[in-house]
Design a protein around this motif. Sequence first.
Motif, mmCIF file in Angstrom:
data_model
loop_
_atom_site.group_PDB
_atom_site.id
_atom_site.type_symbol
_atom_site.label_atom_id
_atom_site.label_comp_id
_atom_site.label_asym_id
_atom_site.label_seq_id
_atom_site.Cartn_x
_atom_site.Cartn_y
_atom_site.Cartn_z
ATOM 1 N N SER A 223 15.602 -26.699 4.943
ATOM 2 C CA SER A 223 14.344 -27.393 5.219
ATOM 3 C C SER A 223 13.824 -26.891 6.562
ATOM 4 O O SER A 223 14.616 -26.474 7.416
ATOM 5 C CB SER A 223 14.545 -28.913 5.251
ATOM 6 O OG SER A 223 15.327 -29.289 6.361
ATOM 7 N N PRO A 224 12.512 -26.883 6.785
ATOM 8 C CA PRO A 224 11.975 -26.357 8.047
ATOM 9 C C PRO A 224 12.544 -27.043 9.286
ATOM 10 O O PRO A 224 12.875 -26.380 10.268
ATOM 11 C CB PRO A 224 10.463 -26.603 7.908
ATOM 12 C CG PRO A 224 10.220 -26.632 6.441
ATOM 13 C CD PRO A 224 11.451 -27.251 5.839
ATOM 14 N N SER A 225 12.661 -28.370 9.242
ATOM 15 C CA SER A 225 13.162 -29.079 10.418
ATOM 16 C C SER A 225 14.634 -28.777 10.668
ATOM 17 O O SER A 225 15.061 -28.581 11.818
ATOM 18 C CB SER A 225 12.961 -30.584 10.241
ATOM 19 O OG SER A 225 13.602 -31.044 9.062
ATOM 20 N N LEU A 226 15.451 -28.711 9.604
ATOM 21 C CA LEU A 226 16.865 -28.402 9.763
ATOM 22 C C LEU A 226 17.060 -26.980 10.253
ATOM 23 O O LEU A 226 17.884 -26.729 11.153
ATOM 24 C CB LEU A 226 17.597 -28.611 8.435
ATOM 25 C CG LEU A 226 19.094 -28.272 8.426
ATOM 26 C CD1 LEU A 226 19.846 -29.160 9.410
ATOM 27 C CD2 LEU A 226 19.670 -28.412 7.018
ATOM 28 N N ASP A 227 16.316 -26.034 9.707
ATOM 29 C CA ASP A 227 16.426 -24.648 10.141
ATOM 30 C C ASP A 227 16.035 -24.492 11.601
ATOM 31 O O ASP A 227 16.690 -23.761 12.360
ATOM 32 C CB ASP A 227 15.549 -23.740 9.274
ATOM 33 C CG ASP A 227 16.021 -23.683 7.830
ATOM 34 O OD1 ASP A 227 17.212 -23.989 7.594
ATOM 35 O OD2 ASP A 227 15.213 -23.343 6.947
ATOM 36 N N LEU A 228 14.993 -25.181 12.010
ATOM 37 C CA LEU A 228 14.560 -25.108 13.405
ATOM 38 C C LEU A 228 15.593 -25.723 14.340
ATOM 39 O O LEU A 228 15.898 -25.166 15.402
ATOM 40 C CB LEU A 228 13.215 -25.810 13.553
ATOM 41 C CG LEU A 228 12.548 -25.712 14.930
ATOM 42 C CD1 LEU A 228 12.258 -24.262 15.267
ATOM 43 C CD2 LEU A 228 11.267 -26.535 14.964
ATOM 44 N N ALA A 229 16.167 -26.865 13.951
ATOM 45 C CA ALA A 229 17.182 -27.517 14.792
ATOM 46 C C ALA A 229 18.420 -26.642 14.921
ATOM 47 O O ALA A 229 18.993 -26.498 16.016
ATOM 48 C CB ALA A 229 17.551 -28.874 14.195
ATOM 49 N N LEU A 230 18.855 -26.029 13.826
ATOM 50 C CA LEU A 230 20.033 -25.164 13.875
ATOM 51 C C LEU A 230 19.786 -23.940 14.747
ATOM 52 O O LEU A 230 20.656 -23.541 15.539
ATOM 53 C CB LEU A 230 20.418 -24.734 12.458
ATOM 54 C CG LEU A 230 21.058 -25.806 11.569
ATOM 55 C CD1 LEU A 230 21.217 -25.288 10.153
ATOM 56 C CD2 LEU A 230 22.408 -26.239 12.125
ATOM 57 N N SER A 231 18.602 -23.344 14.619
ATOM 58 C CA SER A 231 18.314 -22.153 15.422
ATOM 59 C C SER A 231 18.291 -22.480 16.910
ATOM 60 O O SER A 231 18.714 -21.676 17.741
ATOM 61 C CB SER A 231 16.988 -21.532 14.988
ATOM 62 O OG SER A 231 15.924 -22.440 15.189
#
Length: 207
Positions: A150-158
């Motif tokens: 998901s966009p929010s999860l991918d951004l948080a992980l990065s």
Amino acid sequence: MCYDRYVSICKPLHYGTLLGSRACAHMAAAAWASAFLNALMHTANTFSLPLCHGNALGQFFCEIPQILKLSCSKSYLRELGLLAVSTCLVSGCFVFIVFSYVQIFRAVLRIPSEQGRHKAFSTCLPHLAVVTLFLSTAAFGYLKPPFLSSPSLDLALSVLYSVVPPALNPLIYSLRNQELKEALRKLIGLYFQKHFRTIFCCRAFRM
């Protein structure tokens, strides 16, 4: 860093021999060269991919998994192969780190004084925590199944593996240096002294 901890705790008498200036230069050159070659392979392969799903990424940098989502060519299998090679390299480093810290903790637990054990653990645990944060979030970000994306999860992980560890490293390692602590304390003291002097002068001028 884990090798430095291993030598300083497990083989302190050989520290100057095993971690001299030449050995440090060789390790730094190997790390930089391997990272550069890995990035060069991924960059060259990524630029060869045709993009047919637009060119907008939901990230603040060009992350490889996000670019692969925009590709409509089967050539992305080459990139997956490169990711597998990178995963093997990271796994090798992780095994080396785990082995080094197992030896370190075995040596620390044999230290008779509680103060010595506390000092050794306080030196090693911050580095281990940063490495674990980086490897776990990066591995999950690159290897997670598509349905978890998901966009929010991918951004948080990065952010967790690209921003947080480099930001924590200076805080963890620099502030353990007594000279840096003293310099920071003096700098803060000079700042407050100048600030209060300015306030006092302004009040005296008004009177």
